[in-house]
Design a protein around this motif. Structure first.
Motif, PDB file in Angstrom:
ATOM      1  N   LYS A  11       5.079   5.373  -0.480  1.00  0.00           N
ATOM      2  CA  LYS A  11       4.883   5.511   0.645  1.00  0.00           C
ATOM      3  C   LYS A  11       4.549   6.973   0.725  1.00  0.00           C
ATOM      4  CE  LYS A  11       8.130   3.426   2.956  1.00  0.00           C
ATOM      5  NZ  LYS A  11       9.268   3.156   3.735  1.00  0.00           N
ATOM      6  N   GLU A  27       7.578  -6.191  -0.493  1.00  0.00           N
ATOM      7  CA  GLU A  27       6.389  -6.169   0.318  1.00  0.00           C
ATOM      8  C   GLU A  27       6.188  -5.269   0.668  1.00  0.00           C
ATOM      9  OE1 GLU A  27       5.546  -9.029   3.554  1.00  0.00           O
ATOM     10  OE2 GLU A  27       6.733 -10.762   2.224  1.00  0.00           O
ATOM     11  N   THR A  28       6.895  -4.060   1.188  1.00  0.00           N
ATOM     12  CA  THR A  28       6.861  -3.086   1.917  1.00  0.00           C
ATOM     13  C   THR A  28       5.512  -1.474   0.610  1.00  0.00           C
ATOM     14  OG1 THR A  28       8.698  -2.357   2.527  1.00  0.00           O
ATOM     15  CG2 THR A  28       7.190  -0.460   1.580  1.00  0.00           C
ATOM     16  N   SER A  61       1.493  -3.878   0.037  1.00  0.00           N
ATOM     17  CA  SER A  61       1.311  -2.875   1.007  1.00  0.00           C
ATOM     18  C   SER A  61       0.434  -1.732   1.075  1.00  0.00           C
ATOM     19  CB  SER A  61       1.643  -3.023   2.630  1.00  0.00           C
ATOM     20  OG  SER A  61       2.871  -2.166   2.725  1.00  0.00           O
ATOM     21  N   GLN A  62       0.866  -1.042   0.020  1.00  0.00           N
ATOM     22  CA  GLN A  62       0.343   0.223   0.482  1.00  0.00           C
ATOM     23  C   GLN A  62      -0.862   0.568  -1.063  1.00  0.00           C
ATOM     24  OE1 GLN A  62       1.060   3.343   1.546  1.00  0.00           O
ATOM     25  NE2 GLN A  62       2.528   1.671   2.971  1.00  0.00           N
ATOM     26  N   TYR A  64      -0.659 -14.681  -2.561  1.00  0.00           N
ATOM     27  CA  TYR A  64      -0.845 -13.044  -1.946  1.00  0.00           C
ATOM     28  C   TYR A  64      -2.044 -12.506  -1.857  1.00  0.00           C
ATOM     29  CZ  TYR A  64       4.379 -11.805  -0.904  1.00  0.00           C
ATOM     30  OH  TYR A  64       5.501 -11.657  -0.033  1.00  0.00           O
ATOM     31  N   LYS A 113      -4.642 -12.869   0.284  1.00  0.00           N
ATOM     32  CA  LYS A 113      -4.647 -12.719   1.185  1.00  0.00           C
ATOM     33  C   LYS A 113      -5.851 -11.431   1.387  1.00  0.00           C
ATOM     34  CE  LYS A 113       0.288 -13.442   2.495  1.00  0.00           C
ATOM     35  NZ  LYS A 113       1.252 -13.009   2.407  1.00  0.00           N
ATOM     36  N   LEU A 114      -5.549 -10.896   0.291  1.00  0.00           N
ATOM     37  CA  LEU A 114      -6.623  -9.783   0.253  1.00  0.00           C
ATOM     38  C   LEU A 114      -7.906  -9.534   0.015  1.00  0.00           C
ATOM     39  CD1 LEU A 114      -4.861  -8.920  -3.458  1.00  0.00           C
ATOM     40  CD2 LEU A 114      -4.183  -7.617  -0.980  1.00  0.00           C
TER      41      LEU A 114
END
Length: 377
Positions: free
Chosen positions: A258, A279-280, A283-284, A301, A304-305
């Motif tokens: 992050k 998932e954190t 997502s980065q 997974y 989704k991209l």
């Protein structure tokens, strides 16, 4: 580049790199954060407030006893202060409280079997309540597999020596790659080991940026020596699981995901099971290289991209050949299926030729040597 290698594969690919394994790795346990200390030394699942309070008090007392600064600084020492302390002092302190007998202030009368005038004793408030904690601590201190963490070298190594080692700043060798071979590190302390190294690298970037900005308030490059952390088998460090044994590494690596770019610290995560990664962190990520995936959940997974119009690329993934990959992210204008060339010097991770080996004659194995190597760990 710092590679966390848990299968002893990458020394072959980077023969000139700085190399650290469990025999040369030295990490000072006293540099663990308060939360990491509790996770490593305490049974966090038991949620025992007695052992937590005793441990905290003993660590702070030991740090204050070894601190050489003034009284004001000594009074500000707390559980997270990165100052040395003696883990054996903590053990002795816990043992003392676990066997403590307290003088009641009374004495035995002449009619009692005890000698007349002998003080009456009663068990202390924590008598017998810290047995599990004491046993756990003794086992860790005496476990030779943890010498890299709790041995004599870990007590004497300095802050600077630790940073130089993991950053690859050795006096006689200048190489931009450091391979940290964690194959000899017990699995139960793998999370803590990775957590400490990752956090030190992140904080190094943070304080390096502060120094650069203090020297030049107009500085635009926060870190002129950026660092890439490579986590092989990333699902072992940052899984979706909420188990306490993964808490430390997840917190450290999620923080880098992050905030790390601000301080020149970035991540590369490799995993055969992307659906099991936090998932954190997922997502980065800015770029994805997806090789053959047969599990529908993992394929989902990756799906989704992609924009809906390119979703058919996922259908090709189970049939990818060796080296074929789907490349998605900021690095390419459009998602593309690419062929990745083989390394000039490959990691020691080549598939075993089962069919050829199984056709050979019987092999005698040196079981005694395997045993000796096993017990040496």
């Amino acid at each position: 580049m710092i590679i966390f290698d848990i299968h002893s594969e990458y020394r072959a690919a980077f023969p000139e790199a700085n190399f650290i394994d469990s025999t040369s790795l030295v990490l000072p346990y006293w540099m663990l954060s308060g939360e990491e200390l509790e996770e490593f030394f305490l049974d966090t699942e038991a949620n025992d407030h007695n052992q937590r309070n005793v441990f905290k008090d003993a660590v702070i007392q030991s740090r204050k006893a070894e601190f050489t600064g003034n009284d004001d600084e000594r009074n500000r020492i707390h559980l997270d202060t990165p100052l040395p302390f003696d883990i054996r002092y903590v053990l002795d302190h816990a043992n003392l409280l676990n066997t403590e007998m307290v003088d009641t202030g009374e004495v035995y009368a002449a009619s009692n079997k005890a000698k007349a005038g002998q003080p009456k004793l009663t068990q202390g408030s924590l008598h017998g309540r810290l047995t599990n904690f004491v046993n756990r601590l003794e086992n860790k201190i005496n476990d030779r597999r943890l010498d890299f963490f709790l041995g004599e070298n870990s007590k004497s190594i300095s802050f600077e020596e630790t940073l130089r080692s993991i950053l690859g700043y050795s006096a006689d060798k200048h190489n931009n790659v450091t391979v940290i071979d964690l194959s000899g590190v017990p699995f139960e302390v793998l999370s803590i080991t990775v957590s400490l190294i990752s956090r030190l690298i992140f904080e190094h970037g943070y304080f390096y940026k502060r120094l650069r900005c203090a020297a030049n308030p107009k500085e635009e490059i926060n870190n002129d020596a950026p660092i890439l952390l490579v986590y092989e088998e990333a699902h072992k460090y940052v899984p979706t699981s909420e188990l306490s044994k993964f808490r430390a590494s997840k917190m450290s690596i999620e923080r880098i995901a992050k905030e790390g770019r601000k301080y020149g610290v970035t991540l590369l995560l490799a995993s055969q099971r992307p659906s099991e990664i936090s998932e954190t962190i997922f997502s980065q990520c800015n770029n994805f290289i997806a090789m053959r995936l047969t599990n529908p959940v993992d394929q989902g997974y990756v799906r989704k991209l992609l924009p809906d119009s390119l979703g058919t690329l996922i259908d090709k993934m189970p049939g990818f050949k060796q080296g074929e990959a789907l490349l998605v992210g900021e690095a390419v204008a459009l998602p593309s299926v690419v062929q990745i060339e083989k390394c000039t010097v490959a990691p020691a991770s080549t598939d075993i030729p089962y069919w050829d080996l199984w056709q050979q004659e019987w092999k005698d194995l040196a079981i005694d040597k395997i045993r000796d190597e096993w017990l040496r760990r």
